[in-house]
Scaffold this active site. Structure first.
Site, PDB file in Angstrom:
ATOM      1  CG  ASP A  94    -155.970  55.518  18.637  1.00 27.09           C
ATOM      2  OD1 ASP A  94    -155.401  54.872  17.932  1.00 27.09           O
ATOM      3  OD2 ASP A  94    -155.698  55.277  19.877  1.00 27.09           O
TER       4      ASP A  94
ATOM      5  CD  GLU B 263    -158.299  53.372  14.873  1.00 30.51           C
ATOM      6  OE1 GLU B 263    -157.704  51.556  14.652  1.00 30.51           O
ATOM      7  OE2 GLU B 263    -158.286  53.738  15.801  1.00 30.51           O
TER       8      GLU B 263
END
Length: 543
Positions: free
Chosen positions: A212, A277
């Site tokens: 993330d 990401e």
């Protein structure tokens, strides 16, 4: 004590190069105990469904101990399961069952920030300015005569200032919600902690990590101003983020972190992988995250952002394949995820949006590389746009009015009444309500029904896994086509598969491309041949 769970899936270290990964938003996938919240046991019970769908791996959103301010992306304990989702034993049982069914498990890791309830941050709040406890986070003195102004002009991605003041006068940085304080990744203790967290889950058999905010852990030295003003929040900041203009994203030092992580992944058998990401200003900067000494993949979000037109898709596909050539790693393709509006709705909603979404699925699954599906897209679920404000839980909603809850509504499994089999028999609870229109979209309602979206996905995934032309990861050959038409060929040896997508305004003949294998809409016959309808796609092979 270290627990090591062996995996039978150790024969193919390059499995991730062409895998189809199914994203499970844990809270909304399947509820085993009737409390209205999805859990690990619910996933375990539905593993046969995912095997039969034909995916290769599951990506689980965070299930760690958390106050759930941001749906689990605010982690209080990286080495345990939140009671909402079950226990560590439930996770271990689930991963054993998944591996037995041939499914790999990728878990989310959230390294940019912790929860404000994490023991480290609680210790930092209790300690004095300049203490070792505060050094793990980004605390700073304020500006102004009495330090009453934030240290700089940075804005939160969720809207509002990126700084919150504590009682002793210092401020701490949070690029997202105030309940998500950013870690100081120049601190050696932070780096050592997350390296140990990786090993903890690798020892339990996980096959990979989705990282993330992978581009965000390092902030520019001196925390310089950006030039934001009071209106630079939410959507505009996201645009700047995507262009790499912010001093808290895509800093060169972030690559040192991944160069330390890669040997850890490589020390475990079976092709343990990591996907970032990450956002960067140029394809070349994004490519830096991928390679034999860093990460295996980085999400390509341009495909998700493409408009419904042949020109838009072709431009995005060409760019992504060129990027993959730069790094020598396959592209990842994404149409929807837990942060973006479902593509049925983005493509027009209603029958038109569904037709286009089905066609886009065939387009994506015909491309070389790795495809990521978001739970429920195989059912053709649209975005739920009319959720009551009081039920929305996305922290960005209160700050900006923009909400991601509409793509997180629990998916329908069976039955005539909401929540459509989300929980055990007789359960009527669901943390977000499903609309009445989803009754016809449930997995049970579509199973075995010719032409249903679920059966389309099953057929396409079956062909993707068995057709020799789709076995490689090489590029594509574009074919001559008319206005609004997208046509390309995949080849491996003598095997050939052609994908044709019609984004134009009239049906087109397709027999010159070969014999149809699977189509997103029923083909019509004309003069002994076939026509591809508008907003449809087809796979063909030579006659």
């Amino acid at each position: 004590m270290t627990v090591s769970i062996p995996s039978p899936l150790t024969s193919d270290a390059d499995w991730w190069r062409s895998a189809v990964v199914y994203q499970v938003y844990v809270r909304s996938f399947a509820d085993s105990d009737g409390d209205g919240i999805g859990d690990l046991q619910g996933i375990r019970e539905r593993l046969p469904y995912l095997r039969d769908l034909g995916v290769d791996a599951l990506w689980l959103t965070p299930f760690y101990t958390s106050p759930m301010v941001d749906g689990g992306y605010d982690v209080a304990d990286y080495r345990d399961v939140d009671p909402m989702f079950g226990t560590l034993g439930d996770f271990e049982a689930m991963i054993i069952d998944a591996h037995a069914l041939g499914l790999r498990i990728i878990v989310d890791i959230v390294p940019n920030h912790t929860s404000d309830q994490h023991p480290w941050f609680q210790a930092a709040l209790a300690a004095a300015p300049g203490s070792a406890e505060r050094a793990r986070y980004l605390f700073a003195e304020g500006r102004g005569e009495h330090g009453e102004q934030p240290p700089n002009d940075w804005e939160s991605i969720f809207g509002g200032p990126a700084w919150t003041r504590v009682p002793d006068g210092q401020w701490y940085l949070h690029l997202f919600d105030p309940a998500q304080p950013d870690l100081n990744w120049r601190h050696p203790g932070v780096r050592a902690e997350f390296e140990d967290v990786l090993r903890f889950w690798l020892d339990r058999g996980v096959d990979g990590f989705r990282i993330d905010v992978a581009h965000g852990m390092i902030k520019a030295e001196g925390l310089p101003d950006v030039g934001f003003n009071s209106m630079t929040t939410g959507r505009r900041q996201s645009e700047l983020l995507g262009k790499g203009r912010l001093p808290y994203f895509d800093q060169d030092e972030v690559h040192d972190i991944y160069r330390a992580w890669r040997p850890i992944l490589d020390s475990y058998p079976g092709g343990r992988m990591a996907v970032a990401e990450a956002w960067a200003e140029t394809p070349q900067r994004l490519a830096r995250y991928i390679g034999p000494d860093e990460l295996h993949q980085a999400f390509s979000f341009d495909f998700l952002d493409a408009t419904w037109s042949a020109d838009s898709f072709r431009k995005v596909i060409d760019t992504a394949l060129a990027e993959s050539t730069i790094v020598g790693a396959p592209t990842t393709w994404v149409l929807s995820n837990h942060d973006r509006q479902r593509h049925v709705t983005r493509y027009g909603d209603g029958p038109v949006g569904l037709r286009r979404a089905r066609a886009a699925a065939l387009l994506m699954l015909a491309l070389p590389g790795c495809a990521y599906l978001y739970q429920g897209e195989e059912l053709g679920l649209p975005e739920v746009l009319d959720l009551p404000d009081e039920l929305r839980q996305d922290p960005a909603f209160l700050r900006t009015g923009e909400s991601r809850d509409g793509c997180r509504v629990p998916i329908p499994w069976s039955g005539e009444l909401a929540p459509y089999g989300f929980g055990p028999a007789g359960s009527e609870l669901s943390w977000l309500p499903a609309p009445a229109s989803w009754r016809a979209l449930s997995a049970a309602a579509q199973t075995g029904v010719p032409g249903s979206t679920l059966e389309l996905y099953r057929a396409a995934l079956r062909i993707r896994h068995t057709h020799p032309a789709l076995a490689g990861t090489d590029g594509i050959t574009w074919l001559d086509s008319g206005p609004g038409l997208l046509a390309f060929r995949r080849e491996t040896g003598d095997a050939v598969l052609t994908c044709v997508v019609n984004t134009g305004d009239a049906p087109v003949p397709i027999d010159g491309y070969g014999q149809p294998l699977v189509a997103s809409e029923a083909l019509t016959e004309q003069d002994g041949g076939h026509l591809l309808p508008v907003d449809a796609a087809v796979w063909l092979q030579p006659r």
